[in-house]
Motif scaffolding. Structure first.
Motif, PDB file in Angstrom:
ATOM      1  N   VAL A  84     -23.510  96.680 -26.670  1.00  0.00           N
ATOM      2  CA  VAL A  84     -22.184  97.047 -27.167  1.00  0.00           C
ATOM      3  C   VAL A  84     -22.367  97.731 -28.518  1.00  0.00           C
ATOM      4  O   VAL A  84     -23.105  97.240 -29.376  1.00  0.00           O
ATOM      5  CB  VAL A  84     -21.278  95.807 -27.326  1.00  0.00           C
ATOM      6  N   THR A  85     -21.711  98.848 -28.704  1.00  0.00           N
ATOM      7  CA  THR A  85     -21.805  99.593 -29.957  1.00  0.00           C
ATOM      8  C   THR A  85     -20.691  99.166 -30.901  1.00  0.00           C
ATOM      9  O   THR A  85     -19.526  99.080 -30.505  1.00  0.00           O
ATOM     10  CB  THR A  85     -21.696 101.105 -29.703  1.00  0.00           C
ATOM     11  N   LEU A  86     -21.063  98.900 -32.146  1.00  0.00           N
ATOM     12  CA  LEU A  86     -20.097  98.534 -33.179  1.00  0.00           C
ATOM     13  C   LEU A  86     -20.111  99.615 -34.248  1.00  0.00           C
ATOM     14  O   LEU A  86     -21.153  99.904 -34.831  1.00  0.00           O
ATOM     15  CB  LEU A  86     -20.454  97.177 -33.788  1.00  0.00           C
ATOM     16  N   CYS A  87     -18.953 100.216 -34.485  1.00  0.00           N
ATOM     17  CA  CYS A  87     -18.858 101.338 -35.411  1.00  0.00           C
ATOM     18  C   CYS A  87     -17.920 100.994 -36.562  1.00  0.00           C
ATOM     19  O   CYS A  87     -16.765 100.618 -36.343  1.00  0.00           O
ATOM     20  CB  CYS A  87     -18.339 102.569 -34.668  1.00  0.00           C
ATOM     21  N   SER A  94     -23.689 108.778 -40.847  1.00  0.00           N
ATOM     22  CA  SER A  94     -23.298 110.133 -41.212  1.00  0.00           C
ATOM     23  C   SER A  94     -22.613 110.098 -42.561  1.00  0.00           C
ATOM     24  O   SER A  94     -21.822 109.197 -42.843  1.00  0.00           O
ATOM     25  CB  SER A  94     -22.348 110.718 -40.160  1.00  0.00           C
ATOM     26  N   GLY A  95     -22.917 111.081 -43.400  1.00  0.00           N
ATOM     27  CA  GLY A  95     -22.268 111.174 -44.697  1.00  0.00           C
ATOM     28  C   GLY A  95     -20.912 111.840 -44.624  1.00  0.00           C
ATOM     29  O   GLY A  95     -20.202 111.936 -45.624  1.00  0.00           O
ATOM     30  N   ILE A  96     -20.525 112.293 -43.438  1.00  0.00           N
ATOM     31  CA  ILE A  96     -19.240 112.960 -43.246  1.00  0.00           C
ATOM     32  C   ILE A  96     -18.191 111.918 -42.881  1.00  0.00           C
ATOM     33  O   ILE A  96     -18.430 111.050 -42.037  1.00  0.00           O
ATOM     34  CB  ILE A  96     -19.340 114.016 -42.136  1.00  0.00           C
ATOM     35  N   VAL A  97     -17.026 111.994 -43.501  1.00  0.00           N
ATOM     36  CA  VAL A  97     -15.952 111.037 -43.208  1.00  0.00           C
ATOM     37  C   VAL A  97     -15.581 111.118 -41.731  1.00  0.00           C
ATOM     38  O   VAL A  97     -15.219 112.182 -41.225  1.00  0.00           O
ATOM     39  CB  VAL A  97     -14.713 111.316 -44.082  1.00  0.00           C
ATOM     40  N   GLY A  98     -15.699 109.998 -41.039  1.00  0.00           N
ATOM     41  CA  GLY A  98     -15.394 109.956 -39.611  1.00  0.00           C
ATOM     42  C   GLY A  98     -16.519 110.459 -38.732  1.00  0.00           C
ATOM     43  O   GLY A  98     -16.398 110.448 -37.501  1.00  0.00           O
ATOM     44  N   GLY A  99     -17.629 110.874 -39.328  1.00  0.00           N
ATOM     45  CA  GLY A  99     -18.712 111.462 -38.550  1.00  0.00           C
ATOM     46  C   GLY A  99     -19.452 110.491 -37.656  1.00  0.00           C
ATOM     47  O   GLY A  99     -20.047 110.888 -36.651  1.00  0.00           O
ATOM     48  N   ALA A 100     -19.429 109.212 -38.008  1.00  0.00           N
ATOM     49  CA  ALA A 100     -20.167 108.227 -37.213  1.00  0.00           C
ATOM     50  C   ALA A 100     -19.409 107.801 -35.958  1.00  0.00           C
ATOM     51  O   ALA A 100     -20.004 107.231 -35.040  1.00  0.00           O
ATOM     52  CB  ALA A 100     -20.469 106.999 -38.064  1.00  0.00           C
ATOM     53  N   ILE A 101     -18.110 108.067 -35.914  1.00  0.00           N
ATOM     54  CA  ILE A 101     -17.306 107.589 -34.778  1.00  0.00           C
ATOM     55  C   ILE A 101     -17.734 108.249 -33.466  1.00  0.00           C
ATOM     56  O   ILE A 101     -17.937 107.548 -32.466  1.00  0.00           O
ATOM     57  CB  ILE A 101     -15.805 107.788 -35.057  1.00  0.00           C
ATOM     58  N   PRO A 102     -17.900 109.571 -33.403  1.00  0.00           N
ATOM     59  CA  PRO A 102     -18.404 110.150 -32.151  1.00  0.00           C
ATOM     60  C   PRO A 102     -19.848 109.768 -31.853  1.00  0.00           C
ATOM     61  O   PRO A 102     -20.231 109.668 -30.680  1.00  0.00           O
ATOM     62  CB  PRO A 102     -18.258 111.664 -32.369  1.00  0.00           C
ATOM     63  N   LEU A 103     -20.657 109.528 -32.899  1.00  0.00           N
ATOM     64  CA  LEU A 103     -22.030 109.073 -32.658  1.00  0.00           C
ATOM     65  C   LEU A 103     -22.019 107.720 -31.946  1.00  0.00           C
ATOM     66  O   LEU A 103     -22.778 107.484 -31.003  1.00  0.00           O
ATOM     67  CB  LEU A 103     -22.787 108.954 -33.978  1.00  0.00           C
ATOM     68  N   ALA A 104     -21.146 106.830 -32.408  1.00  0.00           N
ATOM     69  CA  ALA A 104     -21.039 105.508 -31.787  1.00  0.00           C
ATOM     70  C   ALA A 104     -20.538 105.617 -30.354  1.00  0.00           C
ATOM     71  O   ALA A 104     -21.002 104.897 -29.459  1.00  0.00           O
ATOM     72  CB  ALA A 104     -20.098 104.629 -32.605  1.00  0.00           C
ATOM     73  N   THR A 105     -19.602 106.515 -30.130  1.00  0.00           N
ATOM     74  CA  THR A 105     -19.079 106.713 -28.776  1.00  0.00           C
ATOM     75  C   THR A 105     -20.183 107.199 -27.849  1.00  0.00           C
ATOM     76  O   THR A 105     -20.287 106.767 -26.696  1.00  0.00           O
ATOM     77  CB  THR A 105     -17.917 107.721 -28.807  1.00  0.00           C
ATOM     78  N   GLY A 106     -21.040 108.078 -28.361  1.00  0.00           N
ATOM     79  CA  GLY A 106     -22.173 108.548 -27.569  1.00  0.00           C
ATOM     80  C   GLY A 106     -23.166 107.442 -27.262  1.00  0.00           C
ATOM     81  O   GLY A 106     -23.712 107.375 -26.153  1.00  0.00           O
ATOM     82  N   CYS A 107     -23.401 106.562 -28.232  1.00  0.00           N
ATOM     83  CA  CYS A 107     -24.300 105.422 -27.993  1.00  0.00           C
ATOM     84  C   CYS A 107     -23.745 104.516 -26.900  1.00  0.00           C
ATOM     85  O   CYS A 107     -24.489 104.023 -26.039  1.00  0.00           O
ATOM     86  CB  CYS A 107     -24.484 104.628 -29.282  1.00  0.00           C
ATOM     87  N   ALA A 108     -22.435 104.294 -26.941  1.00  0.00           N
ATOM     88  CA  ALA A 108     -21.806 103.453 -25.922  1.00  0.00           C
ATOM     89  C   ALA A 108     -21.887 104.111 -24.546  1.00  0.00           C
ATOM     90  O   ALA A 108     -22.097 103.439 -23.527  1.00  0.00           O
ATOM     91  CB  ALA A 108     -20.351 103.184 -26.298  1.00  0.00           C
TER      92      ALA A 108
END
Length: 235
Positions: free
Chosen positions: A39-42, A14-28
Motif C-alpha cells: 500500500v502506498t502512503l503519500c 519531489s521538491g515541486i508542490v504536489g509533485g509526489a502525489i502522481p508518483l505515489a499513484t504510479g507506485c500504487a
C-alpha cells in the motif's frame, strides 16, 4: 524533502508542490499490476490540494481502485497563505466525495487517532476497495523552511504559535497518553536520551564531513547504467 531509501519502502520525493502525489499513484498502480499487497502512503500539505496533480491523481486512483492513501497534513498555512485565503471549501476532506472515495478528517496531533484511521485505510486498500483521503489537522510550530525571515506584517500571531506549542505538541500529548497507560517515566526518558544521542551523532558526522565538490553534483541522479555521471559537464 528529497529523501529516498528503497530498503524501507521510501521510493522518492519531489521538491515541486504536489509533485509526489502522481508518483505515489504510479507506485500504487505498480503494486496492483504486480499483484502484491503493498500500500502506498503519500504525504502532502494543504497547499498541494489546489494543484492539478492532486485532482488528476485522486481521480485516477479511485477509477482504478489503487491501493494508495492520500494523507494531507493540513497545518493551516501554505507557507504564509492560510487555508481561508486559498480554499473555496476549507473542509478538505469533502473533496474526496467528488472522486468516490472516503474522506476522513482526524486530529493530526493525536498519534492514536492518526494510527487508527491509517490502519482502516490500509485495510480498505488491501481489500481492493481503493484509496482513502486522510486530512490530518496539525500545526507548524516553525516556518515553512528553517531560517526563513518573513517580511512585512506577520501572517500569524506570536500568541497563536505559543498556544499551539504549549497545548498541542503531539509528542507531549502522546507522552501523557503513555504515562496514563502505565508506561514508566524511566522508559520514556531512555527513549528520549537515545534520540538525543542519535541526533548528536548525526550533527557531529555532518560537521566533520568534507564539503561536497562541484564535480559530484550529477552523482546518484539516476540508477540507469546508461547515465554515466562522468558524461556530464559542468560549466
Amino acid at each position: 524533502m528529497h529523501i529516498a531509501d528503497n530498503s524501507v519502502g521510501i521510493i522518492s520525493e519531489s521538491g515541486i508542490v504536489g509533485g509526489a502525489i502522481p508518483l505515489a499513484t504510479g507506485c500504487a498502480f505498480s503494486a496492483k499490476v504486480r499483484g502484491v499487497d503493498q500500500v502506498t502512503l503519500c504525504f502532502f500539505g494543504d497547499g498541494a490540494v489546489n494543484q492539478g496533480t492532486f485532482h488528476e491523481s485522486l481521480n485516477m486512483g479511485s477509477l482504478w481502485k489503487l491501493p494508495v492513501i492520500y494523507h494531507c497534513e493540513n497545518n493551516g498555512y501554505a507557507m504564509t497563505t492560510s487555508v481561508a485565503q486559498s480554499h473555496g471549501q476549507a473542509d478538505i476532506a469533502l473533496r474526496a466525495a467528488g472522486y468516490g472515495m472516503p474522506g476522513v478528517t482526524v486530529d493530526g496531533q493525536s498519534v492514536s487517532a492518526v494510527y487508527e484511521v491509517a490502519a482502516e485505510a490500509v485495510t480498505r486498500a488491501r481489500a481492493g476497495e481503493g484509496p482513502t483521503l486522510i486530512v490530518a489537522n496539525t500545526y507548524r510550530f516553525d516556518e515553512h523552511d528553517f531560517g526563513s525571515v518573513i517580511q512585512g506584517e506577520p501572517y500569524r500571531s506570536i500568541e497563536e504559535v505559543e498556544a499551539q506549542k504549549r497545548d498541542r505538541d503531539p509528542i507531549s500529548l502522546y507522552r501523557t497518553v503513555l504515562l496514563d497507560e502505565g508506561v514508566h517515566e524511566s522508559s520514556l526518558r531512555a527513549i528520549e536520551n537515545e534520540v538525543d544521542q542519535a541526533v548528536k551523532q548525526a550533527v557531529e558526522f555532518a560537521l566533520a564531513s568534507p564539503v561536497p565538490q562541484p564535480e559530484t553534483l550529477p552523482h546518484f541522479m539516476s540508477n540507469s547504467p546508461l547515465a554515466d555521471p562522468n558524461s556530464f559537464e559542468l560549466g
